[in-house]
Design a protein around this motif. Sequence first.
Motif, PDB file in Angstrom:
ATOM      1  N   TYR A  81      19.854  25.842   5.151  1.00 29.99           N
ATOM      2  CA  TYR A  81      21.102  26.301   5.044  1.00 29.99           C
ATOM      3  C   TYR A  81      21.231  27.625   5.927  1.00 29.99           C
ATOM      4  O   TYR A  81      21.127  28.739   5.280  1.00 29.99           O
ATOM      5  N   PRO A  82      21.329  27.398   7.105  1.00 30.65           N
ATOM      6  CA  PRO A  82      21.517  28.580   8.047  1.00 30.65           C
ATOM      7  C   PRO A  82      22.963  29.436   7.505  1.00 30.65           C
ATOM      8  O   PRO A  82      23.808  28.973   7.078  1.00 30.65           O
ATOM      9  N   ASP A  83      22.822  30.779   7.914  1.00 27.80           N
ATOM     10  CA  ASP A  83      24.004  31.578   7.550  1.00 27.80           C
ATOM     11  C   ASP A  83      24.939  31.349   8.489  1.00 27.80           C
ATOM     12  O   ASP A  83      26.205  31.547   7.913  1.00 27.80           O
ATOM     13  N   GLY A  84      25.001  30.655   9.780  1.00 32.01           N
ATOM     14  CA  GLY A  84      26.061  30.367  10.241  1.00 32.01           C
ATOM     15  C   GLY A  84      25.581  29.053  11.440  1.00 32.01           C
ATOM     16  O   GLY A  84      24.402  29.119  11.672  1.00 32.01           O
ATOM     17  N   THR A  85      26.338  28.171  11.667  1.00 27.41           N
ATOM     18  CA  THR A  85      25.803  27.147  12.394  1.00 27.41           C
ATOM     19  C   THR A  85      27.182  26.650  13.397  1.00 27.41           C
ATOM     20  O   THR A  85      28.417  26.722  13.010  1.00 27.41           O
ATOM     21  N   VAL A  86      27.081  26.411  14.560  1.00 26.19           N
ATOM     22  CA  VAL A  86      28.140  26.047  15.455  1.00 26.19           C
ATOM     23  C   VAL A  86      27.490  24.483  16.162  1.00 26.19           C
ATOM     24  O   VAL A  86      26.429  24.321  16.066  1.00 26.19           O
ATOM     25  N   VAL A  87      28.515  23.746  16.018  1.00 22.81           N
ATOM     26  CA  VAL A  87      28.370  22.466  16.673  1.00 22.81           C
ATOM     27  C   VAL A  87      29.560  22.057  17.894  1.00 22.81           C
ATOM     28  O   VAL A  87      30.370  22.520  17.357  1.00 22.81           O
ATOM     29  N   CYS A  88      29.151  21.802  18.977  1.00 27.69           N
ATOM     30  CA  CYS A  88      29.865  21.383  19.977  1.00 27.69           C
ATOM     31  C   CYS A  88      30.153  19.951  20.188  1.00 27.69           C
ATOM     32  O   CYS A  88      29.089  19.088  19.883  1.00 27.69           O
ATOM     33  N   GLY A  89      31.308  19.658  20.321  1.00 28.85           N
ATOM     34  CA  GLY A  89      31.663  18.131  20.431  1.00 28.85           C
ATOM     35  C   GLY A  89      31.727  17.604  19.167  1.00 28.85           C
ATOM     36  O   GLY A  89      32.036  18.257  18.162  1.00 28.85           O
ATOM     37  N   LYS A  90      31.575  16.414  18.962  1.00 28.60           N
ATOM     38  CA  LYS A  90      31.680  15.734  17.588  1.00 28.60           C
ATOM     39  C   LYS A  90      30.488  15.860  16.606  1.00 28.60           C
ATOM     40  O   LYS A  90      29.425  15.596  17.210  1.00 28.60           O
ATOM     41  N   ALA A  91      31.015  16.581  15.604  1.00 29.67           N
ATOM     42  CA  ALA A  91      29.771  16.745  14.537  1.00 29.67           C
ATOM     43  C   ALA A  91      29.222  15.387  14.003  1.00 29.67           C
ATOM     44  O   ALA A  91      30.067  14.751  13.653  1.00 29.67           O
ATOM     45  N   ARG A  92      27.872  15.126  14.006  1.00 29.16           N
ATOM     46  CA  ARG A  92      27.206  14.077  13.512  1.00 29.16           C
ATOM     47  C   ARG A  92      26.990  14.560  12.008  1.00 29.16           C
ATOM     48  O   ARG A  92      26.202  15.552  11.916  1.00 29.16           O
ATOM     49  N   VAL A  93      27.138  13.690  11.095  1.00 28.45           N
ATOM     50  CA  VAL A  93      26.729  13.818   9.929  1.00 28.45           C
ATOM     51  C   VAL A  93      25.878  12.788   9.127  1.00 28.45           C
ATOM     52  O   VAL A  93      25.997  11.709   9.664  1.00 28.45           O
ATOM     53  N   ALA A  94      25.232  12.971   8.092  1.00 32.45           N
ATOM     54  CA  ALA A  94      23.994  11.937   7.544  1.00 32.45           C
ATOM     55  C   ALA A  94      24.820  10.844   6.879  1.00 32.45           C
ATOM     56  O   ALA A  94      24.501   9.692   6.914  1.00 32.45           O
ATOM     57  N   ASP A  95      25.794  11.160   6.064  1.00 34.56           N
ATOM     58  CA  ASP A  95      26.371  10.053   5.251  1.00 34.56           C
ATOM     59  C   ASP A  95      28.018  10.505   5.044  1.00 34.56           C
ATOM     60  O   ASP A  95      28.614  11.642   5.587  1.00 34.56           O
ATOM     61  N   ASP A  96      28.757   9.588   4.537  1.00 38.46           N
ATOM     62  CA  ASP A  96      30.135   9.814   3.892  1.00 38.46           C
ATOM     63  C   ASP A  96      30.490  11.113   3.285  1.00 38.46           C
ATOM     64  O   ASP A  96      31.530  11.650   3.351  1.00 38.46           O
ATOM     65  N   ARG A  97      29.353  11.737   2.606  1.00 40.44           N
ATOM     66  CA  ARG A  97      29.667  13.238   1.716  1.00 40.44           C
ATOM     67  C   ARG A  97      29.913  14.239   2.600  1.00 40.44           C
ATOM     68  O   ARG A  97      30.362  15.025   2.489  1.00 40.44           O
ATOM     69  N   GLN A  98      29.508  14.037   4.094  1.00 31.91           N
ATOM     70  CA  GLN A  98      29.780  15.126   5.097  1.00 31.91           C
ATOM     71  C   GLN A  98      29.196  16.335   4.663  1.00 31.91           C
ATOM     72  O   GLN A  98      29.859  17.495   5.170  1.00 31.91           O
ATOM     73  N   ASP A  99      27.972  16.475   4.119  1.00 34.27           N
ATOM     74  CA  ASP A  99      27.582  17.881   3.858  1.00 34.27           C
ATOM     75  C   ASP A  99      26.076  18.086   4.467  1.00 34.27           C
ATOM     76  O   ASP A  99      25.508  18.896   4.148  1.00 34.27           O
ATOM     77  N   ILE A 100      25.920  17.167   5.371  1.00 33.17           N
ATOM     78  CA  ILE A 100      24.467  17.334   6.154  1.00 33.17           C
ATOM     79  C   ILE A 100      24.692  17.409   7.523  1.00 33.17           C
ATOM     80  O   ILE A 100      25.090  16.027   8.250  1.00 33.17           O
ATOM     81  N   LEU A 101      24.713  18.401   8.293  1.00 36.64           N
ATOM     82  CA  LEU A 101      24.958  18.445   9.833  1.00 36.64           C
ATOM     83  C   LEU A 101      23.609  18.040  10.419  1.00 36.64           C
ATOM     84  O   LEU A 101      22.496  18.506  10.179  1.00 36.64           O
ATOM     85  N   LEU A 102      23.737  17.086  11.476  1.00 35.31           N
ATOM     86  CA  LEU A 102      22.514  16.387  12.089  1.00 35.31           C
ATOM     87  C   LEU A 102      22.564  17.247  13.518  1.00 35.31           C
ATOM     88  O   LEU A 102      21.386  16.856  14.279  1.00 35.31           O
ATOM     89  N   ASN A 103      23.582  17.690  14.000  1.00 42.11           N
ATOM     90  CA  ASN A 103      23.306  18.140  15.672  1.00 42.11           C
ATOM     91  C   ASN A 103      23.896  19.784  16.008  1.00 42.11           C
ATOM     92  O   ASN A 103      24.962  19.785  16.538  1.00 42.11           O
ATOM     93  N   PRO A 104      23.242  20.591  15.367  1.00 44.93           N
ATOM     94  CA  PRO A 104      23.759  21.758  15.563  1.00 44.93           C
ATOM     95  C   PRO A 104      23.684  22.351  17.124  1.00 44.93           C
ATOM     96  O   PRO A 104      22.422  21.839  17.553  1.00 44.93           O
ATOM     97  N   THR A 105      24.514  23.137  17.559  1.00 49.20           N
ATOM     98  CA  THR A 105      24.186  23.463  18.901  1.00 49.20           C
ATOM     99  C   THR A 105      23.693  25.042  18.803  1.00 49.20           C
ATOM    100  O   THR A 105      22.747  25.334  19.676  1.00 49.20           O
ATOM    101  N   ALA A 106      24.255  25.824  17.676  1.00 47.56           N
ATOM    102  CA  ALA A 106      23.795  27.191  17.721  1.00 47.56           C
ATOM    103  C   ALA A 106      23.506  27.503  16.002  1.00 47.56           C
ATOM    104  O   ALA A 106      24.263  26.860  15.295  1.00 47.56           O
ATOM    105  N   ILE A 107      22.518  28.143  15.722  1.00 41.26           N
ATOM    106  CA  ILE A 107      21.898  28.505  14.597  1.00 41.26           C
ATOM    107  C   ILE A 107      21.838  29.887  14.352  1.00 41.26           C
ATOM    108  O   ILE A 107      20.978  30.573  15.157  1.00 41.26           O
TER     109      ILE A 107
END
Length: 192
Positions: A81-107
Motif C-alpha cells: 500500500y504505497p502512500d501515493g501511486t500514479v498510473v499512466c494510460g489505462k489502469a490494469r487491475v487484478a480482478d473485478d474488485r478493482q482494488d489491486i493495481l498492476l501497472n504503477p508508473t510512479a510510487i
Amino acid sequence: MASNPFAKVTEEQYLALDRAAEVRSEFLDGEMWAMSGGSMRHSRIGANIIVELGAGLRDSDCQAFTSDLRVRVLPGRMYAYPDGTVVCGKARVADDRQDILLNPTAIFEVLSPSTEKYDRGVKFQHYLGVESLKDYILVEQDRIRVEHYARGEAGSWTFRAYDKLEDELKLDSIGVLLPLARIYDRVELPTS
C-alpha cells in the motif's frame, strides 16, 4: 516493517483476510504485516503529494491514487500500500474488485521510523522488478529531503536527492513538477 507478521498465509488467504479486515496489511512471501497508523506529519505530507499530483495530472492520461489502493508488486509474493501511486494510460487491475493495481508508473513512500529500512531495502528491491514503474520517490517526514529514483530508457536507475524548500521534483514519466515547498506545506518539522 510496521508490525510483527502473522502466521504464513497463501496469496489467496491474504487477499481474503485483508479485504475483510478493518486494518490494512501488506504481504511479503507468505507473511502479512499490519500497517500501523501514521503521524500527523506523515499524513499531511501524503495528502500534500496527492493534492499536487491531482492538480498536475488533471489534463493528462495519468491519475493519482491514495494509500487505499493495493499494488501487486510480485504475483504471489508481494502486495503493498504505497502512500501515493500514479498510473499512466489505462489502469490494469487484478480482478473485478478493482482494488489491486498492476501497472504503477510512479510510487511515493513517506518514510516512517518503523518502515524506513523496509521501504529503502526489501520493498525497493522488489519494486525494481515492476516493469511499468518509472519513478520511486521516498519522502522524509522529519526533515526536508526527497529522494528520487528514476528508470531510464535502457532500464538503468538514476538517483537524485532534494533537500531545500526551493527545490522542485521533476517527474518526466508523468509530466509533473512538484515543488518541495508544496510537499512540505503546513508540515511542522522537529527542531534540531
